[in-house]
Write an enzyme that holds these catalytic residues in place. Structure first.
Site, PDB file in Angstrom:
ATOM      1  N   GLU A 303     -31.049 -40.551  16.433  1.00  0.00           N
ATOM      2  CA  GLU A 303     -32.128 -39.685  15.953  1.00  0.00           C
ATOM      3  C   GLU A 303     -33.486 -40.355  16.067  1.00  0.00           C
ATOM      4  O   GLU A 303     -34.478 -39.721  16.439  1.00  0.00           O
ATOM      5  CB  GLU A 303     -31.880 -39.268  14.498  1.00  0.00           C
ATOM      6  CG  GLU A 303     -30.635 -38.430  14.280  1.00  0.00           C
ATOM      7  CD  GLU A 303     -30.734 -37.032  14.875  1.00  0.00           C
ATOM      8  OE1 GLU A 303     -31.775 -36.691  15.447  1.00  0.00           O
ATOM      9  OE2 GLU A 303     -29.732 -36.297  14.763  1.00  0.00           O
ATOM     10  N   ASP A 436     -22.542 -32.774  23.225  1.00  0.00           N
ATOM     11  CA  ASP A 436     -23.506 -31.988  24.006  1.00  0.00           C
ATOM     12  C   ASP A 436     -24.412 -32.797  24.939  1.00  0.00           C
ATOM     13  O   ASP A 436     -24.377 -32.644  26.170  1.00  0.00           O
ATOM     14  CB  ASP A 436     -24.358 -31.102  23.067  1.00  0.00           C
ATOM     15  CG  ASP A 436     -24.935 -31.861  21.852  1.00  0.00           C
ATOM     16  OD1 ASP A 436     -24.695 -33.072  21.718  1.00  0.00           O
ATOM     17  OD2 ASP A 436     -25.643 -31.222  21.042  1.00  0.00           O
ATOM     18  N   GLU A 571     -32.351 -24.718  21.149  1.00  0.00           N
ATOM     19  CA  GLU A 571     -31.617 -24.730  22.422  1.00  0.00           C
ATOM     20  C   GLU A 571     -31.789 -23.461  23.256  1.00  0.00           C
ATOM     21  O   GLU A 571     -31.911 -23.527  24.490  1.00  0.00           O
ATOM     22  CB  GLU A 571     -30.125 -25.010  22.188  1.00  0.00           C
ATOM     23  CG  GLU A 571     -29.813 -26.424  21.742  1.00  0.00           C
ATOM     24  CD  GLU A 571     -30.153 -26.706  20.282  1.00  0.00           C
ATOM     25  OE1 GLU A 571     -30.310 -25.722  19.512  1.00  0.00           O
ATOM     26  OE2 GLU A 571     -30.273 -27.888  19.903  1.00  0.00           O
TER      27      GLU A 571
HETATM   28  C1  DMJ Z   1     -32.380 -31.958  18.209  1.00  0.00           C
HETATM   29  O1  DMJ Z   1     -32.535 -33.064  17.428  1.00  0.00           O
HETATM   30  C2  DMJ Z   1     -31.964 -32.309  19.592  1.00  0.00           C
HETATM   31  O2  DMJ Z   1     -32.188 -31.242  20.447  1.00  0.00           O
HETATM   32  C3  DMJ Z   1     -30.540 -32.733  19.678  1.00  0.00           C
HETATM   33  O3  DMJ Z   1     -30.117 -32.966  20.987  1.00  0.00           O
HETATM   34  C4  DMJ Z   1     -29.662 -31.657  19.104  1.00  0.00           C
HETATM   35  N1  DMJ Z   1     -30.069 -31.278  17.795  1.00  0.00           N
HETATM   36  C5  DMJ Z   1     -31.451 -31.021  17.526  1.00  0.00           C
HETATM   37  C6  DMJ Z   1     -31.898 -29.602  17.752  1.00  0.00           C
HETATM   38  O4  DMJ Z   1     -30.992 -28.643  17.502  1.00  0.00           O
END
Ligand code: DMJ
Length: 672
Positions: A303, A436, A571
């Site tokens: 993060e 993902d 997304e």
């Molecule tokens: C973000 O922190 C990033 O896009 C991550 O890859 C997935 N989760 C959140 C947004 O949904």
């Protein structure tokens, strides 16, 4: 001697042989009878009456309930009907015909739970072990809240000082409504905004029959609407959470995760791209004077890499201001202890003050997506600082994962052990949470490095084939293509909203010469992601959708109560941006516009900021959660702005790759 005569029973004679002619006589007779009773008998009668009285009181509510159930059938039917209409199944013909990507036969491996009751083999149903529910947001502290239904994006161009404006708003707000524990101002100045398809967004006015005329919204206005949405979000952050990680817009305070001004850093390049110079300068000043990474605090490696390191590197690249590079170097080097593990697969957490790292308390595993989605940032840091240590560390992870056993047709499990360096808890495969961005970064690293690292490309292409072979399915009703999850050979027809990054990534690959059927799949998937919004009553997608493989309830999509929240995630708008850039089909802009409208209507907090909500299926009560995630400013609004902007050179996709937090990093010049 005989013992005193003892009666074994109590005789009560309530009737009388005589017929009474008047009430007085009856009362006197009752009273006489009462007097004739022994003390014990009287006590027993009183006890019996008291007992009957209490029973009566206790059973009253449930009797009433039952009575209502029988007598108020029409109300009941109304709610059943409302519920049935809940997901608004798309009328046949509304789902556009799309190029066909072969979808494997579904019948042979449909799990039992998706077969209609009557078609199931008659085997005894065993109790299932308690399901492990995924937390609402795997990447972040628990989500919080707001009350929506406001569309006040048309505010004055120039923001007034926050304090003064708040004061005025305070005067305007007529009522304070206590709503599920949250104190919420009654909304003022709600204005109808046209949706892309000419329908007006539903507001209380609609239900009163005042249907406004369709209005066409020019792109220039859409771009301005995004700027306004950003300013509104920033206003809340500035007033109630300045320098803190996240805004809690309803309680008008802040939430802390790492204590590093996460929202402010995540939003830096968005302000630059949106041309919000004043806001940017103010934020820059905070970075210069307040931001310090010398803190005894545990941060999550992934993060903080994607949001902080990515945000600083991107802002440096856009502005050329070395303040941001210095800060990037500082945080980057403080994160390096994470790689000191027996396997060199990094730990999930680092204390950036002490220089120590550790896995989560309950395991020595790290998440696969987390250790494989930090490469774009650390590679770029090495390029800019001419210090190879960052690149070496993350490429060692890539190298190991590349040759690791336990993949399934290129699909990776969700966990990897930091001692052994091996995949653990194998057998579950998803394109959603925990896996993902592994797929996303295979393609994007290949692009970042100038398309030279063929192993990355091979892994990516193999993985997409694995997706097509193992996870791709279509709903029975409208043939919506979705990506399910595989668990020990059984497909579960559910898809996280997180998976909606994939259409954009597939389109980016196709744009860069990968097979044309990647684009075909992207076209199908973006339609599904769009349906995840439009089939909800708020026009906002749930966190997780369940897709119907059978015709059993006339719907394509079901949503479990625990999955109904929306965290303002990016997304789908991210993919809409890619799809529009590559196809120029204006419907993608229209879909994005509808999403912005829905955010404004259901998640906007009048005093500033936007909030995640708990129920996308209830427009009257969307259950605000009092939290604005940093990615709403870092990603969601940035992608919306780029989607509506006519300037295709603004962050050209031939010059930049976006990291997974929407921070654009340059594609390396061929000499790098
Ligand atoms: C973000 O922190 C990033 O896009 C991550 O890859 C997935 N989760 C959140 C947004 O949904």
């Amino acid at each position: 001697m005989y013992p005193p005569q003892r009666k074994d029973f109590v005789s009560l004679t309530l009737g009388d042989q005589h017929s009474y002619t008047n009430g007085k006589h009856r009362r006197q007779s009752c009273w006489r009878k009462w007097k004739q009773l022994s003390r014990l008998q009287r006590s027993l009668v009183l006890f019996l009456l008291a007992f009957l009285f209490i029973c009566g009181i206790l059973s009253y509510p449930s009797l009433m309930e039952q009575w209502r159930g029988f007598s108020d059938r029409s109300v009941k039917e109304y709610w059943v009907d409302m519920d049935n209409r809940g997901l608004r199944p798309i009328p046949p013909g509304l789902v556009p015909k799309l190029p066909v990507v072969p979808v494997p036969e579904v019948i042979q491996d449909i799990p039992l739970e998706v077969l209609p009751e009557l078609q199931r083999p008659s085997v005894p149903i065993l109790p299932k072990p308690p399901a492990m529910r995924k937390p609402p947001s795997k990447r972040g502290p628990p989500a919080l809240q707001k009350r929506g239904n406001v569309t006040d994006w048309q505010v004055k161009d120039k923001e007034e000082p926050v304090a003064k404006k708040d004061e005025e708003e305070g005067k305007e707000a007529k009522t304070v409504i206590s709503w599920r524990g949250a104190m919420i101002e009654e909304e003022q100045g709600t204005e109808l905004q046209p949706t892309a398809h000419g329908k007006e967004a539903e507001t209380p006015a609609d239900s009163e029959g005042a249907t406004p005329k369709p209005v066409t919204v020019k792109n220039v206005d859409r771009v301005e609407a995004v700027r306004e949405a950003f300013r509104h979000a920033w206003k809340g952050y500035k007033a109630f959470a300045w320098g803190h990680d996240e805004l809690k817009p309803i309680s008008k305070t802040h939430g802390e995760w790492f204590g590093l001004g996460l929202t402010l850093i995540d939003a830096l390049d968005t302000m630059w791209i949106l041309g919000l110079k004043d806001e940017f300068e103010e934020a820059r000043k905070w970075v210069e004077t307040e931001l310090s990474f010398s803190k005894n605090v545990d941060v999550n490696l992934f993060e903080s890499t994607i949001r902080i390191l990515g945000g600083l590197l991107s802002t440096y690249n856009l502005t050329g201001d070395t303040l941001f590079l210095d800060k990037a170097k500082d945080i980057g080097s403080r994160l390096m202890p994470a790689f000191k593990t027996p396997s060199k697969i990094p730990f999930s957490d680092v204390n950036i003050g002490k220089g120590t790292a550790h896995p989560p308390r309950w395991t020595t595993d790290s998440t696969v997506a987390e250790v494989t989605s930090i490469q774009l940032e650390f590679r770029e840091l090495s390029r800019l600082t001419h210090d190879p240590q960052y690149q070496t560390a993350v490429e060692e992870v890539t190298r190991q994962v590349h040759k690791l056993e336990g993949k399934h047709d290129g699909l990776v499990p969700m966990f990897i052990n930091t001692n052994s360096g091996k995949f653990t808890r194998r057998g579950a495969f998803t394109l959603g949470a925990r896996a993902d961005s592994y797929y996303e970064y295979l393609l994007k690293q290949w692009l970042q490095g100038g398309k030279k690292e063929t192993e990355l490309l091979e892994d990516y292409i193999q993985a997409i084939e694995g997706v097509k072979k193992n996870l791709l399915r279509q709903t029975s009703l409208s043939k919506l293509t979705f990506i399910g999850e595989l668990s020990n050979g059984r497909l579960s027809p559910k898809m996280d909203h997180l998976v909606c990054f994939l259409p954009g990534t597939l389109a980016l690959g196709a744009h860069n010469g990968l097979p044309a059927d990647h684009m075909d799949l992207a076209l199908q998937l973006i339609e599904t992601c769009h349906q995840m919004y439009v089939q909800m009553e708020t026009g906002l997608s749930p966190e997780i959708a369940h897709f119907n493989l059978q015709y059993h309830n006339g719907r394509d999509i079901d949503v479990k109560p625990a999955d109904r929240h929306n965290l303002l995630r990016p997304e789908t708008v991210e993919s809409l941006f890619y799809m529009y850039r590559f196809t120029k089909d204006s419907k993608y802009r229209d879909w994005g516009w509808d999403i912005l409208q829905s955010f404004n209507k259901h998640t906007r907090v009048p005093s500033g900021g936007y909030t995640s909500i708990g129920n996308v299926r209830d427009p009257l009560n969307p259950a605000p959660r009092d939290k604005m995630e940093s990615f709403f400013l870092g990603e969601t609004l940035k992608y919306l702005f780029l989607l509506f902007s006519d300037d295709r050179e603004l962050i050209s996709l031939d010059k930049y790759v976006f990291n997974t937090e929407a921070h654009p990093l340059p594609i390396w010049p061929s000499t790098s």
